[in-house]
Design a protein around this motif. Structure first.
Motif, mmCIF file in Angstrom:
data_model
loop_
_atom_site.group_PDB
_atom_site.id
_atom_site.type_symbol
_atom_site.label_atom_id
_atom_site.label_comp_id
_atom_site.label_asym_id
_atom_site.label_seq_id
_atom_site.Cartn_x
_atom_site.Cartn_y
_atom_site.Cartn_z
ATOM 1 N N GLU A 188 0.510 1.977 2.535
ATOM 2 C CA GLU A 188 1.214 2.861 1.603
ATOM 3 C C GLU A 188 2.630 3.149 2.084
ATOM 4 O OE1 GLU A 188 -1.180 6.366 0.989
ATOM 5 O OE2 GLU A 188 -2.916 5.139 0.466
ATOM 6 N N PHE A 189 2.796 3.390 3.386
ATOM 7 C CA PHE A 189 4.128 3.652 3.917
ATOM 8 C C PHE A 189 5.042 2.452 3.696
ATOM 9 C CE2 PHE A 189 7.435 3.617 7.099
ATOM 10 C CZ PHE A 189 7.977 4.885 6.940
ATOM 11 N N CYS A 190 4.536 1.251 3.947
ATOM 12 C CA CYS A 190 5.355 0.046 3.769
ATOM 13 C C CYS A 190 5.849 -0.087 2.338
ATOM 14 C CB CYS A 190 4.573 -1.195 4.184
ATOM 15 S SG CYS A 190 4.375 -1.351 5.962
ATOM 16 N N PHE A 191 4.981 0.160 1.362
ATOM 17 C CA PHE A 191 5.399 0.055 -0.033
ATOM 18 C C PHE A 191 6.427 1.111 -0.410
ATOM 19 C CE2 PHE A 191 1.350 -2.374 -0.875
ATOM 20 C CZ PHE A 191 1.992 -3.560 -1.171
ATOM 21 N N LYS A 192 6.413 2.242 0.252
ATOM 22 C CA LYS A 192 7.397 3.298 -0.033
ATOM 23 C C LYS A 192 8.771 2.988 0.538
ATOM 24 C CE LYS A 192 4.039 7.014 -0.448
ATOM 25 N NZ LYS A 192 3.487 8.228 0.134
ATOM 26 N N LEU A 193 8.877 1.987 1.394
ATOM 27 C CA LEU A 193 10.162 1.643 1.999
ATOM 28 C C LEU A 193 11.148 1.075 0.988
ATOM 29 C CD1 LEU A 193 8.964 0.106 5.373
ATOM 30 C CD2 LEU A 193 10.227 2.253 5.055
ATOM 31 N N PHE A 238 5.030 6.325 14.486
ATOM 32 C CA PHE A 238 5.529 4.957 14.468
ATOM 33 C C PHE A 238 6.390 4.620 13.247
ATOM 34 C CE2 PHE A 238 1.450 5.270 16.600
ATOM 35 C CZ PHE A 238 1.760 4.758 17.854
ATOM 36 N N THR A 239 6.473 5.510 12.281
ATOM 37 C CA THR A 239 7.144 5.164 11.026
ATOM 38 C C THR A 239 8.626 4.829 11.199
ATOM 39 O OG1 THR A 239 7.391 7.522 10.515
ATOM 40 C CG2 THR A 239 5.532 6.359 9.507
ATOM 41 N N GLU A 240 9.287 5.421 12.192
ATOM 42 C CA GLU A 240 10.692 5.072 12.429
ATOM 43 C C GLU A 240 10.821 3.611 12.849
ATOM 44 O OE1 GLU A 240 13.857 6.259 11.874
ATOM 45 O OE2 GLU A 240 12.687 7.673 10.682
ATOM 46 N N PHE A 241 9.862 3.093 13.638
ATOM 47 C CA PHE A 241 9.867 1.676 14.012
ATOM 48 C C PHE A 241 9.735 0.805 12.765
ATOM 49 C CE2 PHE A 241 7.880 3.401 18.017
ATOM 50 C CZ PHE A 241 8.949 3.131 18.853
ATOM 51 N N PHE A 242 8.805 1.189 11.871
ATOM 52 C CA PHE A 242 8.571 0.419 10.647
ATOM 53 C C PHE A 242 9.814 0.418 9.764
ATOM 54 C CE2 PHE A 242 3.887 2.055 10.782
ATOM 55 C CZ PHE A 242 3.669 1.370 11.961
ATOM 56 N N LYS A 243 10.384 1.596 9.578
ATOM 57 C CA LYS A 243 11.572 1.744 8.720
ATOM 58 C C LYS A 243 12.748 0.960 9.285
ATOM 59 C CE LYS A 243 14.567 5.208 6.672
ATOM 60 N NZ LYS A 243 14.951 6.618 6.642
ATOM 61 N N ASN A 244 12.940 1.028 10.590
ATOM 62 C CA ASN A 244 14.035 0.316 11.239
ATOM 63 C C ASN A 244 13.868 -1.192 11.074
ATOM 64 O OD1 ASN A 244 15.101 -1.051 13.959
ATOM 65 N ND2 ASN A 244 16.381 0.723 13.452
ATOM 66 N N ALA A 245 12.662 -1.691 11.212
ATOM 67 C CA ALA A 245 12.410 -3.127 11.034
ATOM 68 C C ALA A 245 12.701 -3.546 9.598
ATOM 69 C CB ALA A 245 10.969 -3.459 11.413
ATOM 70 N N TYR A 246 12.251 -2.753 8.643
ATOM 71 C CA TYR A 246 12.492 -3.042 7.230
ATOM 72 C C TYR A 246 13.996 -3.081 6.935
ATOM 73 C CZ TYR A 246 13.105 -2.112 2.270
ATOM 74 O OH TYR A 246 13.531 -2.157 0.969
#
Length: 110
Positions: free
Chosen positions: A33-38, A98-106
């Protein structure tokens, strides 16, 4: 559902989640769900043992998520030149760590 792609394997997330341990599924779902919200250009590629999240049709993946017995293993790619980072999140952990890592990668994958 928007954002889902297939490379001929005809698997979808509903099929895939049957192989995720029941107590790990809420964690896996929250990462998804977090990934789709990016962004609207996030695509999901459901593979045999993992789900890969890509940015747009260039298929530059930024997150590779694999369920494990007691959590998930995530490979994070920020660019083709940087080494891939591997993290493990236990089922009792919150993804907010970990969401900052995910957002930064995106944001940085091209």
């Amino acid at each position: 559902m928007e954002g889902i792609i297939s490379f001929g394997n005809k698997r979808n997330y509903d099929d895939f989640k049957k192989q995720i341990p029941a107590d790990v599924l809420p964690l896996f779902d929250s990462i998804r769900e977090f990934c789709f919200k990016l962004g609207e250009n996030v695509l999901e590629d459901v593979r045999m043992h993992r789900v890969v999240f890509c940015k747009s049709m260039t298929f530059r993946w930024f997150l590779d998520v694999e369920p494990e017995k007691d959590g998930v293993k995530i490979k994070i790619q920020r660019s083709r030149k940087d080494p891939i980072q591997v993290i493990q999140i236990k089922k009792e952990q919150q993804i907010s760590e970990f969401t900052e890592f995910f957002k930064n990668a995106y944001e940085n994958i091209h």
